[in-house]
Design an enzyme around this catalytic site. Structure first.
Site, PDB file in Angstrom:
ATOM      1  N   SER A  47       0.838  -1.207   0.000  1.00 24.50           N
ATOM      2  CA  SER A  47       0.000   0.000   0.000  1.00 24.50           C
ATOM      3  C   SER A  47       0.870   1.252   0.000  1.00 24.50           C
ATOM      4  CB  SER A  47      -0.936   0.000   1.213  1.00 24.50           C
ATOM      5  OG  SER A  47      -1.886  -1.033   1.130  1.00 24.50           O
ATOM      6  N   ASP A  48       1.932   1.238   0.780  1.00 20.86           N
ATOM      7  CA  ASP A  48       2.885   2.351   0.765  1.00 20.86           C
ATOM      8  C   ASP A  48       3.507   2.518  -0.611  1.00 20.86           C
ATOM      9  OD1 ASP A  48       2.746   3.416   3.318  1.00 20.86           O
ATOM     10  OD2 ASP A  48       4.271   2.091   4.139  1.00 20.86           O
TER      11      ASP A  48
END
Length: 411
Positions: free
Chosen positions: A177-178
């Protein structure tokens, strides 16, 4: 003759840390931008301490540079400055006036307290592109909440789709997600740069981990919006393509990724079981999806009769998509990794050199360039103050002695 990298001449002021922002600014650096990484004196980016493993110095001792930090910070210049002090805030405003892009991942509203928000900085540089990365965005009911990759994977739905059907929801093995947020941020920054050519003005960009996670639910998310059925976890199987997953070899599992009816028929021929392709239950992909409960165990019995490498060799010869499940030693020793320059080595002041993962972008005329290894804390403080802001030796000495700017840890 090969030209300079495509973003040469741009300056990025990087007030981000951890992974989402640094991943994006590292990509901007690889594409030629000058990236000035602002770090807290004494500690620096949080990830410097996120180990082991840590980079070893020439004597084999651990340094302060964790592998986590090294993964997302090459090509940058480190300026260690205390932005909680007014004098440090002045330095950031001076740098923003001379920068094209600013990237930050403070909680919504935090930088306004220091006079480092978009409204303040755009007043001194109307062309500034100001990209804010947060967990939940600048607006909405969760705007003030901190966001971390694991939390976002859970809240944003990807964990509900990942894992064994009867097991616990699972996160991805890396901070995806980062990383995806960093990539979306770069896309937005490049779009804003293009818009600036027409208007002469920058703009604020609001990118959140939650929004990005929801956006890359892709076909699974669209499937739910289409039929309102919450999709189950399917381990390594695909929701709408069969067979598409891991299958047992006689020695170890391997991957079959059969995407159409012709590939399935060729697989059955290689397996010596052409009648399976003619079975009415398995004729088309729609049939195979409907009858996966009968087909998958049958295929497992077939594939378990040969070693995985034998299957891969035979199926690749017939253009049936398949492959091994490699560990990281095998990945970085793979002939494709080597041929595509996906493992690189850069000089490093503490260890002599450092191995890193290469950039996947291949430009024909303006290739990426690795400007330097991930910097040590404050490595470029004096250089940035002198060359970018035009500070004199006495001014720099006063900033250091006053604790506004940290000395290079290797001085």
């Amino acid at each position: 003759m090969t030209a300079a990298p495509p973003l040469t001449g741009l300056r990025v002021l990087d007030l981000s840390r951890i992974l989402a922002g640094p991943t994006g600014t590292q990509l901007l650096s690889d594409m030629g931008a000058e990236v000035i990484k602002i770090e807290r004196p004494g500690k620096g980016d949080d990830t410097r301490g996120w180990g082991p493993p840590f980079l070893k110095d020439a004597d084999g001792n651990d340094t302060r540079e964790s592998a986590y930090y090294l993964s997302a910070n090459r090509g940058k210049k480190s300026l260690a400055v205390d932005i909680a002090k007014p004098e440090g805030q002045v330095l950031i405003r001076e740098l923003a006036a001379k920068s094209d892009i600013l990237v930050e991942n403070f909680k919504a509203g935090d930088l306004k307290r220091y006079g480092l928000d978009y409204e303040t900085l755009s007043a001194v540089n109307e062309g500034l592109i100001y990209c804010s990365i947060t967990g939940f965005g600048q607006t909405g009911p969760y705007a003030k909440r901190a966001g971390y990759d694991f939390l976002i994977q859970g809240m944003g739905g990807i964990m509900s789709l990942t894992g064994e059907p009867e097991g616990e929801p699972m996160k991805c093995g890396v901070g995806i997600s980062d990383v995806m947020t960093g990539m979306y941020a770069v896309s937005a920054i490049l779009a804003a740069l293009h818009a600036r050519h027409a208007t002469g003005k920058g703009q604020a960009i609001d990118v959140s981990l939650f929004d990005v996670q929801v956006s890359w639910l892709i076909n699974q998310g669209a499937g739910y919006l289409t039929d309102r059925k919450v999709p189950p976890r399917r381990a390594n199987e695909h929701p709408t393509i069969v067979p598409y997953g891991t299958f047992p070899g006689a020695d170890k599992p391997f991957i079959l990724a059969i995407g159409n009816d012709g590939q399935f028929r060729r697989f059955c021929e290689v397996a010596g079981r052409p009648e399976v392709a003619d079975d009415p239950r398995f004729l088309t992909n729609v049939d195979r999806v409907a009858n996966r409960g009968e087909l998958i165990p049958l295929l497992g019995e077939i594939t378990a009769t040969r070693n995985s490498e034998d299957w891969i060799a035979a199926l690749e010869d017939k253009a049936v998509p398949c492959g091994a499940i490699n560990d990281l030693e095998q990945v970085f020793d793979h002939e494709v990794t080597k041929a595509r320059d996906m493992k690189i080595r850069l000089p490093h002041p503490l260890s002599g050199d450092v191995e890193l993962i290469g950039n996947p972008l291949k430009f024909s005329g303006t290739p990426v360039a690795y400007q330097n290894a991930p910097p040590t804390l404050g490595q470029h403080s004096e250089e940035v103050l002198r060359d970018v802001l035009g500070k004199s030796a006495d001014e720099i000495a006063a900033l250091k002695s006053g604790g506004i700017v940290e000395r290079d840890e290797n001085e």
